[in-house]
Motif scaffolding. Structure first.
Motif, PDB file in Angstrom:
ATOM      1  N   GLU A 568      41.140  26.643  48.081  1.00 25.84           N
ATOM      2  CA  GLU A 568      39.754  26.280  47.721  1.00 25.84           C
ATOM      3  C   GLU A 568      39.034  27.461  47.061  1.00 25.84           C
ATOM      4  N   GLY A 569      39.346  28.640  47.540  1.00 25.44           N
ATOM      5  CA  GLY A 569      38.742  29.845  46.953  1.00 25.44           C
ATOM      6  C   GLY A 569      39.110  29.971  45.484  1.00 25.44           C
ATOM      7  N   VAL A 570      40.357  29.698  45.156  1.00 29.21           N
ATOM      8  CA  VAL A 570      40.779  29.797  43.749  1.00 29.21           C
ATOM      9  C   VAL A 570      40.119  28.675  42.933  1.00 29.21           C
ATOM     10  N   GLU A 571      40.042  27.486  43.528  1.00 23.60           N
ATOM     11  CA  GLU A 571      39.364  26.387  42.811  1.00 23.60           C
ATOM     12  C   GLU A 571      37.917  26.763  42.521  1.00 23.60           C
ATOM     13  N   ASN A 572      37.314  27.431  43.478  1.00 27.48           N
ATOM     14  CA  ASN A 572      35.933  27.878  43.287  1.00 27.48           C
ATOM     15  C   ASN A 572      35.835  28.923  42.169  1.00 27.48           C
ATOM     16  N   PHE A 573      36.803  29.837  42.104  1.00 26.18           N
ATOM     17  CA  PHE A 573      36.819  30.808  41.002  1.00 26.18           C
ATOM     18  C   PHE A 573      36.822  30.058  39.662  1.00 26.18           C
ATOM     19  N   ILE A 574      37.613  29.002  39.621  1.00 21.05           N
ATOM     20  CA  ILE A 574      37.738  28.270  38.347  1.00 21.05           C
ATOM     21  C   ILE A 574      36.399  27.620  37.982  1.00 21.05           C
ATOM     22  N   THR A 575      35.750  27.042  38.971  1.00 18.10           N
ATOM     23  CA  THR A 575      34.441  26.429  38.704  1.00 18.10           C
ATOM     24  C   THR A 575      33.460  27.483  38.193  1.00 18.10           C
ATOM     25  N   VAL A 576      33.452  28.614  38.864  1.00 19.23           N
ATOM     26  CA  VAL A 576      32.526  29.690  38.458  1.00 19.23           C
ATOM     27  C   VAL A 576      32.861  30.143  37.042  1.00 19.23           C
ATOM     28  N   TRP A 577      34.136  30.336  36.799  1.00 15.85           N
ATOM     29  CA  TRP A 577      34.526  30.841  35.475  1.00 15.85           C
ATOM     30  C   TRP A 577      34.142  29.840  34.387  1.00 15.85           C
ATOM     31  N   GLU A 578      34.358  28.562  34.684  1.00 12.15           N
ATOM     32  CA  GLU A 578      34.036  27.549  33.663  1.00 12.15           C
ATOM     33  C   GLU A 578      32.535  27.532  33.353  1.00 12.15           C
ATOM     34  N   SER A 579      31.739  27.956  34.306  1.00 12.20           N
ATOM     35  CA  SER A 579      30.293  27.988  34.054  1.00 12.20           C
ATOM     36  C   SER A 579      29.924  29.126  33.095  1.00 12.20           C
ATOM     37  N   LEU A 580      30.876  30.012  32.834  1.00 13.75           N
ATOM     38  CA  LEU A 580      30.595  31.143  31.941  1.00 13.75           C
ATOM     39  C   LEU A 580      30.999  30.854  30.497  1.00 13.75           C
ATOM     40  N   LYS A 581      31.599  29.691  30.286  1.00 10.47           N
ATOM     41  CA  LYS A 581      32.062  29.349  28.927  1.00 10.47           C
ATOM     42  C   LYS A 581      30.886  29.415  27.945  1.00 10.47           C
ATOM     43  N   GLY A 582      31.126  30.090  26.834  1.00  7.34           N
ATOM     44  CA  GLY A 582      30.071  30.214  25.826  1.00  7.34           C
ATOM     45  C   GLY A 582      29.142  31.387  26.065  1.00  7.34           C
ATOM     46  N   LYS A 583      29.193  31.939  27.280  1.00  7.97           N
ATOM     47  CA  LYS A 583      28.293  33.068  27.583  1.00  7.97           C
ATOM     48  C   LYS A 583      29.014  34.411  27.462  1.00  7.97           C
ATOM     49  N   ILE A 584      30.326  34.344  27.514  1.00  8.45           N
ATOM     50  CA  ILE A 584      31.117  35.576  27.357  1.00  8.45           C
ATOM     51  C   ILE A 584      32.049  35.353  26.165  1.00  8.45           C
ATOM     52  N   PRO A 585      32.620  36.408  25.600  1.00 10.72           N
ATOM     53  CA  PRO A 585      33.484  36.213  24.431  1.00 10.72           C
ATOM     54  C   PRO A 585      34.597  35.191  24.712  1.00 10.72           C
ATOM     55  N   ASP A 586      34.828  34.310  23.753  1.00 12.01           N
ATOM     56  CA  ASP A 586      35.821  33.242  23.925  1.00 12.01           C
ATOM     57  C   ASP A 586      37.183  33.772  24.328  1.00 12.01           C
ATOM     58  N   GLU A 587      37.538  34.871  23.690  1.00  9.27           N
ATOM     59  CA  GLU A 587      38.874  35.416  23.946  1.00  9.27           C
ATOM     60  C   GLU A 587      39.036  35.788  25.423  1.00  9.27           C
ATOM     61  N   ALA A 588      38.000  36.409  25.959  1.00 10.89           N
ATOM     62  CA  ALA A 588      38.043  36.797  27.372  1.00 10.89           C
ATOM     63  C   ALA A 588      38.022  35.549  28.248  1.00 10.89           C
ATOM     64  N   TYR A 589      37.183  34.590  27.872  1.00 15.09           N
ATOM     65  CA  TYR A 589      37.075  33.366  28.662  1.00 15.09           C
ATOM     66  C   TYR A 589      38.439  32.671  28.761  1.00 15.09           C
ATOM     67  N   THR A 590      39.059  32.474  27.616  1.00 17.00           N
ATOM     68  CA  THR A 590      40.309  31.714  27.582  1.00 17.00           C
ATOM     69  C   THR A 590      41.412  32.447  28.330  1.00 17.00           C
ATOM     70  N   HIS A 591      41.476  33.732  28.104  1.00 14.13           N
ATOM     71  CA  HIS A 591      42.525  34.527  28.756  1.00 14.13           C
ATOM     72  C   HIS A 591      42.412  34.416  30.281  1.00 14.13           C
ATOM     73  N   VAL A 592      41.225  34.634  30.808  1.00  8.55           N
ATOM     74  CA  VAL A 592      41.071  34.614  32.271  1.00  8.55           C
ATOM     75  C   VAL A 592      41.258  33.194  32.808  1.00  8.55           C
ATOM     76  N   ARG A 593      40.794  32.211  32.042  1.00  3.33           N
ATOM     77  CA  ARG A 593      40.973  30.814  32.483  1.00  3.33           C
ATOM     78  C   ARG A 593      42.465  30.485  32.629  1.00  3.33           C
ATOM     79  N   GLU A 594      43.249  30.993  31.683  1.00  2.00           N
ATOM     80  CA  GLU A 594      44.701  30.750  31.769  1.00  2.00           C
ATOM     81  C   GLU A 594      45.303  31.420  33.004  1.00  2.00           C
TER      82      GLU A 594
END
Ligand code: GCV
Length: 630
Positions: A568-594
């Motif tokens: 659940e903790g990791v799922e929560n990380f994903i939710t948090v990270w997805e909320s940052l889409k568009g607010k941080i550089p795309d390259e960083a967003y996509t890399h960490v999301r993967e």
């Protein structure tokens, strides 16, 4: 510059006015052009009243006044000023004064001559390719700047498991290229260390033996040290892994560790070199049926009786725990126990057992716990630093991946190591927040969630990993993912001995007596079930599955609960990270999301394997009826 390559010291805003900024004359000439469009004037001076490698930075109407106790201190002052500016502090208000807690702040690279990195998860070596060191000097220059910016001042350039290619660094041929690497790091106040093989006298010197008592062997080491220091006079020293995991050492010739170390130390002494001698020694050919030998006891048993026998320029390098950089283990009882021998504390930044730079893991949180742990009733481990512990070392997590660390967020670990080695009083929170600011900026909506993710990551990882300090439930050899019995019937001395009723090794006086190696206060703390920290219960005790924890839960229920919570903790990380889409550089967003997607798979695997393993052993179902695979 792409975001992947961007690390705190290499971000686009930190522009230089002319030529190279740091470590060259430019920055001492007093004009500094950096930080976006703004220009700051700075004056620099060496103030011998300041501690060596210490500095002060004072803002004022005339710009920044940066003073250092020596040139490295000046550099550190300049970096500290940059960090403060980037964190949004007004130049006039900056006022910082610092000095290092230890003189030696060291990174070990486990890099091989063929360009591979042992336990490396960030691509190939930054140093080596096809047997040649220093194949990309401009990149090494960036690396030097990165390391200097967090106060690292010594690095070893080859794996402690030395093979022939890197053993040859001691020869004229090997030294040719090493000299160029030393030239790159020198202006940044970073000195090189060479890992040497104990059998070098045979491998390189044509001798029939490496026996340290043989005068020809001493001659070999004397000549090797003279050759190296002739070319690199400021080399920090040699590093040796002896009598460990199939590396040879003095034991093979019937000698104790001091005899092996001192012959090399004597060769280094006239040149002012230090010998770093690792204490990671244990029987890696144990019979799993042998319940008397207990691997965590090995380092103390080997080195404690030798206290005072090592030459003055030998520093014993002790891993922080008695096992091997596990997610949870107690501190090594050897730390602080040697009264007449110099000691270094060794951490691992490479995430060998902690998610291999696929899973998010902030080491700073664990290091803080390690430093907070008691040495005795009066002192914590942090209190030993700068006294009994005079060097802090870590195994690097870097490689030639564009972002240096495999996982962009793993840069936070490299950053934290340098900052904490310089100032162990800093909190994990402070260094983590600092890294996030320098990498992603200060905007609260970005900064707060990223910092929180990092700070939570150690406990989330621990939840889905081997429970309650049991260690070693990893897949054998590569060490990623779960395999509860992977090491159970092996030779490596790493057993949990789970059966249908209980799990764990009794390491108290009723068992292997490992606890006796600690100071009495700590020994009693761990021996007593009431005071033993819950997360280390199974490191010290053998307990039944229905053992009641302080909150009333049974141990098996705690194991089920934490493993579900970890996912659940990791799922929560994903939710948090997805909320940052568009607010941080795309390259960083996509890399960490993967990377988070990989982490989720790993966490689920751990949850299901561990829960099923224990359920199948004990037959006690999860009270909450969640899925456990029977
Ligand atoms: C460099 C562990 C690692 C090895 C490493 C060793 C060490 O056993 O798995 O890869 O070898 O520690 O610290 O020497």
């Amino acid at each position: 510059m792409r975001f992947g390559y961007k690390a705190w010291m290499l971000s686009e805003e930190l522009k230089v006015e002319s030529g190279e900024f740091f470590a060259e004359e430019e920055f001492r000439r007093g004009i500094v052009g950096f930080f976006g469009e703004e220009k700051f004037k700075a004056s620099f001076d060496i103030d011998e009243n300041l501690p060596l490698e210490g500095f002060s930075v004072a803002g004022g109407a005339d710009g920044l006044k940066i003073s250092g106790g020596c040139e490295s201190g000046l550099l550190y002052g300049a970096y500290a000023a940059l960090f403060a500016l980037k964190r949004g502090e007004a130049a006039e208000k900056i006022s910082i004064s610092q000095k290092p807690a230890v003189e030696k702040r060291i990174l070990n690279h486990w890099d091989n001559g063929d360009g591979s990195v042992e336990r490396g998860y960030s691509g190939g070596s930054l140093f080596w390719r096809d047997g040649k060191i220093g194949y990309d000097l401009p990149r090494l220059r960036d690396y030097a700047r990165l390391l200097a910016s967090v106060g690292i001042n010594e690095i070893s350039v080859n794996n402690v498991n030395v093979r022939l290619q890197t053993a040859k660094l001691l020869t004229d041929e090997g030294l040719k290229d090493l000299v160029k690497v030393a030239e790159v790091f020198r202006p940044f106040g970073i000195r090189l260390i060479i890992s040497v093989h104990f059998d070098s006298p045979v491998w390189l010197g044509g001798l029939k033996t490496s026996d340290p008592a043989d005068p020809k062997v001493a001659d070999f080491w004397n000549a090797a040290a003279a050759r190296v220091y002739g070319k690199i006079p400021d080399l920090a020293g040699f590093l040796v892994k002896a009598d460990s995991e199939f590396q040879s050492g003095p034991n093979a010739f019937g000698h104790t560790q001091d005899v092996g170390a001192n012959v090399i130390a004597k060769a280094l002494k006239p040149h002012g070199g230090t010998l770093y001698w690792r204490c990671f020694i244990y029987n890696c050919l144990q019979d799993w049926r042998d319940t008397v030998t207990d691997r965590p006891k090995a380092a103390y048993d080997t080195f404690f009786p030798l206290d005072g026998k090592f030459d003055q320029n030998v520093i014993l390098q002790v891993k922080h725990g008695p096992s091997d950089f596990q997610v949870r283990e107690p501190n090594s009882p050897l730390l602080g126990a040697l009264k007449n021998t110099r000691e270094a504390l060794e951490f691992q930044i490479a995430q060998e057992y902690t998610g291999q730079q696929k899973d998010l893991y902030a080491w700073a949180v664990q290091w803080e716990e390690i430093l907070d742990a008691p040495f005795n009733e009066e002192r914590t481990t942090r209190d030993l630093i700068g006294k009994e512990i005079e060097a802090i070392v870590a195994v690097s997590n870097t490689g030639d991946d564009e972002n240096w660390c495999g996982h962009l967020m793993a840069q936070a670990n490299l950053f934290a190591f340098g900052r904490l080695a310089y100032n162990p009083a800093l909190t994990a929170k402070a260094v983590t927040e600092e890294w996030v600011s320098l990498t992603f900026g200060n905007a609260a909506e970005i900064h707060a969630p990223i910092a929180k993710m990092l700070l939570d990551s150690r406990h989330v990882y621990e939840k889905y990993n081997a429970p309650l300090g049991i260690c070693w439930m990893v897949c054998i050899h590569h060490h990623y993912g779960p395999s509860p019995d992977g090491y159970e019937y092996m030779k490596w001395g790493t057993y949990h001995r789970a059966d249908t009723k209980a799990i764990g090794v009794d390491r108290t006086r009723n068992g292997t007596s490992y606890t006796a190696q600690y100071q009495p206060f700590v020994r009693d703390l761990y021996e007593n079930l009431q005071t033993c920290p819950q997360e280390m219960l199974l490191y010290f005790h053998r307990l039944p599955y229905d053992f009641k924890l302080k909150d009333g839960r049974t141990m098996i229920q705690y194991i089920y609960d934490t493993h579900f919570e970890g996912v659940e903790g990791v799922e929560n990380f994903i939710t948090v990270w997805e909320s940052l889409k568009g607010k941080i550089p795309d390259e960083a967003y996509t890399h960490v999301r993967e990377r988070l997607a990989m982490q989720l798979e790993n966490a689920k695997e751990w949850r299901d394997v561990i829960n099923s393993y224990f359920y199948r052993k004990c037959g006690i179902p999860d009270e909450k009826g969640r899925t456990v695979y029977v």
